[in-house]
Design an enzyme around this catalytic site. Structure first.
Site, PDB file in Angstrom:
ATOM      1  N   GLY A   9      -1.426   9.513   1.976  1.00  0.00           N
ATOM      2  CA  GLY A   9      -0.529   8.733   2.840  1.00  0.00           C
ATOM      3  C   GLY A   9      -0.828   7.249   2.730  1.00  0.00           C
ATOM      4  NE  ARG A  12       5.675   5.865   5.908  1.00  0.00           N
ATOM      5  CZ  ARG A  12       5.740   6.317   7.171  1.00  0.00           C
ATOM      6  NH1 ARG A  12       5.658   5.465   8.181  1.00  0.00           N
ATOM      7  NH2 ARG A  12       5.897   7.598   7.412  1.00  0.00           N
ATOM      8  CE1 TYR A 152      -1.360  12.967  15.117  1.00  0.00           C
ATOM      9  CE2 TYR A 152      -2.575  12.532  17.145  1.00  0.00           C
ATOM     10  CZ  TYR A 152      -2.222  12.173  15.857  1.00  0.00           C
ATOM     11  OH  TYR A 152      -2.743  11.018  15.302  1.00  0.00           O
ATOM     12  CB  ILE A 185      -3.325   1.847  14.968  1.00  0.00           C
ATOM     13  CG1 ILE A 185      -4.713   2.433  15.270  1.00  0.00           C
ATOM     14  CG2 ILE A 185      -3.369   0.808  13.853  1.00  0.00           C
ATOM     15  CD1 ILE A 185      -5.751   1.472  15.764  1.00  0.00           C
TER      16      ILE A 185
HETATM   17  P1  NAP Z   1       2.536   6.265   9.775  1.00  0.00           P
HETATM   18  O1  NAP Z   1       2.754   4.804   9.725  1.00  0.00           O
HETATM   19  O2  NAP Z   1       3.544   7.158  10.399  1.00  0.00           O
HETATM   20  O3  NAP Z   1       2.218   6.782   8.279  1.00  0.00           O
HETATM   21  C1  NAP Z   1       1.980   8.129   8.028  1.00  0.00           C
HETATM   22  C2  NAP Z   1       1.508   8.263   6.605  1.00  0.00           C
HETATM   23  O4  NAP Z   1       1.199   9.638   6.351  1.00  0.00           O
HETATM   24  C3  NAP Z   1       2.572   7.836   5.602  1.00  0.00           C
HETATM   25  O5  NAP Z   1       1.941   7.155   4.542  1.00  0.00           O
HETATM   26  C4  NAP Z   1       3.138   9.176   5.119  1.00  0.00           C
HETATM   27  O6  NAP Z   1       3.582   9.132   3.770  1.00  0.00           O
HETATM   28  C5  NAP Z   1       1.898  10.042   5.181  1.00  0.00           C
HETATM   29  N1  NAP Z   1       2.214  11.466   5.249  1.00  0.00           N
HETATM   30  C6  NAP Z   1       2.737  12.161   6.290  1.00  0.00           C
HETATM   31  N2  NAP Z   1       2.839  13.458   5.979  1.00  0.00           N
HETATM   32  C7  NAP Z   1       2.380  13.588   4.714  1.00  0.00           C
HETATM   33  C8  NAP Z   1       2.211  14.684   3.835  1.00  0.00           C
HETATM   34  N3  NAP Z   1       2.546  15.916   4.218  1.00  0.00           N
HETATM   35  N4  NAP Z   1       1.711  14.447   2.601  1.00  0.00           N
HETATM   36  C9  NAP Z   1       1.361  13.198   2.207  1.00  0.00           C
HETATM   37  N5  NAP Z   1       1.487  12.124   3.004  1.00  0.00           N
HETATM   38  C10 NAP Z   1       1.993  12.320   4.237  1.00  0.00           C
HETATM   39  O7  NAP Z   1       1.192   6.605  10.533  1.00  0.00           O
HETATM   40  P2  NAP Z   1      -0.175   5.798  10.674  1.00  0.00           P
HETATM   41  O8  NAP Z   1      -0.216   5.249  12.033  1.00  0.00           O
HETATM   42  O9  NAP Z   1      -0.416   4.910   9.506  1.00  0.00           O
HETATM   43  O10 NAP Z   1      -1.176   7.040  10.646  1.00  0.00           O
HETATM   44  C11 NAP Z   1      -2.130   7.254   9.627  1.00  0.00           C
HETATM   45  C12 NAP Z   1      -3.151   8.258  10.146  1.00  0.00           C
HETATM   46  O11 NAP Z   1      -3.798   7.726  11.305  1.00  0.00           O
HETATM   47  C13 NAP Z   1      -2.532   9.590  10.576  1.00  0.00           C
HETATM   48  O12 NAP Z   1      -3.389  10.646  10.215  1.00  0.00           O
HETATM   49  C14 NAP Z   1      -2.456   9.462  12.082  1.00  0.00           C
HETATM   50  O13 NAP Z   1      -2.474  10.696  12.728  1.00  0.00           O
HETATM   51  C15 NAP Z   1      -3.720   8.646  12.354  1.00  0.00           C
HETATM   52  N6  NAP Z   1      -3.692   7.947  13.640  1.00  0.00           N
HETATM   53  C16 NAP Z   1      -2.777   6.986  13.901  1.00  0.00           C
HETATM   54  C17 NAP Z   1      -2.797   6.340  15.136  1.00  0.00           C
HETATM   55  C18 NAP Z   1      -1.828   5.255  15.502  1.00  0.00           C
HETATM   56  O14 NAP Z   1      -1.831   4.842  16.668  1.00  0.00           O
HETATM   57  N7  NAP Z   1      -1.010   4.751  14.610  1.00  0.00           N
HETATM   58  C19 NAP Z   1      -3.743   6.720  16.095  1.00  0.00           C
HETATM   59  C20 NAP Z   1      -4.657   7.714  15.795  1.00  0.00           C
HETATM   60  C21 NAP Z   1      -4.642   8.327  14.554  1.00  0.00           C
HETATM   61  P3  NAP Z   1       5.130   8.911   3.339  1.00  0.00           P
HETATM   62  O15 NAP Z   1       5.665   7.757   4.111  1.00  0.00           O
HETATM   63  O16 NAP Z   1       5.018   8.654   1.874  1.00  0.00           O
HETATM   64  O17 NAP Z   1       5.854  10.195   3.639  1.00  0.00           O
END
Ligand code: NAP
Length: 244
Positions: A9, A12, A152, A185
């Site tokens: 992932g 982005r 989740y 985040i």
């Molecule tokens: P995001 O902006 O929604 O990005 C999600 C990323 O995961 C994208 O790059 C997407 O790729 C990829 N992805 C989703 N399903 C996938 C799959 N089946 N195979 C390969 N890639 C996949 O989310 P983010 O905030 O950057 O989150 C990144 C990580 O941090 C996640 O694990 C999330 O649970 C964790 N997290 C985020 C937060 C927050 O507040 N943002 C808090 C705690 C934990 P594509 O776009 O190419 O599909």
């Protein structure tokens, strides 16, 4: 020595910041994406233009054959993976009694099975050279639990269990396994909550602001790097004090 990293992932959000940070620290980076092809390829180009090495590879982390093939493709171009970051993730927002079985299974397929597949793909080389760092991205909700995000939070708790158990198993082979648990985040995952909720979450954060992808990327790079040589099985919370 240049190492090869692989970030799921990575096109982005937090993943992109992790890719940029690892590349800036001298890693060649395999950038996995599922849907964000343009963003991932643009990021790989950006790194190459700065003199680094990067390759964008498509795969669903839940699909064992596809993600294993994507890792092999990256390794052929960049060398064997010695830093793995399991970042790919999806969000949910519904009551437990309304959660469809398919959504429950997808949460575990992406977060827990995804990490299982990628780690098994890179482990033979790491075991052979007795070197490697794995950083799994969980969430503060995986530590504390979260209403309306039971699937989740449960799947993110599984990632913490995997991290701690595998760290014990792999420590004698000098492979470290750690976890970063981000708080709120500012990425697409959070933008969809709307400005009012986002402001209220910032107010609830002792640090007085939401996190940035770069805040998380610095923690990941630390755990992946030599400065964390004696650190394994840990969950590093990056949340501005949100769950203190
Ligand atoms: P995001 O902006 O929604 O990005 C999600 C990323 O995961 C994208 O790059 C997407 O790729 C990829 N992805 C989703 N399903 C996938 C799959 N089946 N195979 C390969 N890639 C996949 O989310 P983010 O905030 O950057 O989150 C990144 C990580 O941090 C996640 O694990 C999330 O649970 C964790 N997290 C985020 C937060 C927050 O507040 N943002 C808090 C705690 C934990 P594509 O776009 O190419 O599909």
């Amino acid at each position: 020595m240049e190492k090869t990293a692989f970030v799921t992932g990575g096109g982005r959000g937090i993943g992109r910041a992790v890719v940029r940070r690892l590349a800036a620290e001298g890693c060649a980076v395999g950038i996995n994406y599922l849907q964000s092809r343009e963003a991932a390829e643009e990021l790989a180009r950006e790194i190459r233009q700065q003199g680094g090495r990067a390759l964008a590879v498509r795969a669903d982390v839940a699909d064992r054959a596809a993600i294993t093939a994507a890792i092999r493709q990256a390794e052929e171009a960049l060398g064997p993976v010695e830093v793995l970051v399991n970042n790919a993730g999806i969000a949910q927002n519904d009551l437990f009694q309304d959660t469809p079985e398919a959504l429950w299974r997808r949460m575990f397929a992406v977060h827990a099975d995804g990490a299982f597949h990628t780690i098994q793909a890179v482990l033979p080389h790491m075991l052979h050279v007795k070197r490697g760092a794995i950083v799994n991205i969980s969430s503060i909700w995986g530590l504390r639990g979260a209403s309306c995000e039971v699937a989740y939070a449960s799947s993110k708790a599984a990632v913490i269990g995997l991290t701690r158990s595998l760290a014990m198993e792999l420590a004698p082979s000098r492979i470290r396994v750690n976890c970063v648990a981000p708080g709120v985040i500012r990425t697409d995952m959070v933008e969809c909550l709307g400005e009012e909720t986002i402001s209220s979450l910032a107010e609830q954060t002792p640090a007085g602001r939401l996190g940035t992808p770069e805040d998380v990327a610095r923690a990941v790079a630390f755990l992946a790097g030599e400065g964390a040589d004696f650190i394994t099985g840990q969950v590093l919370t990056v949340d501005g004090g949100f769950i203190l």
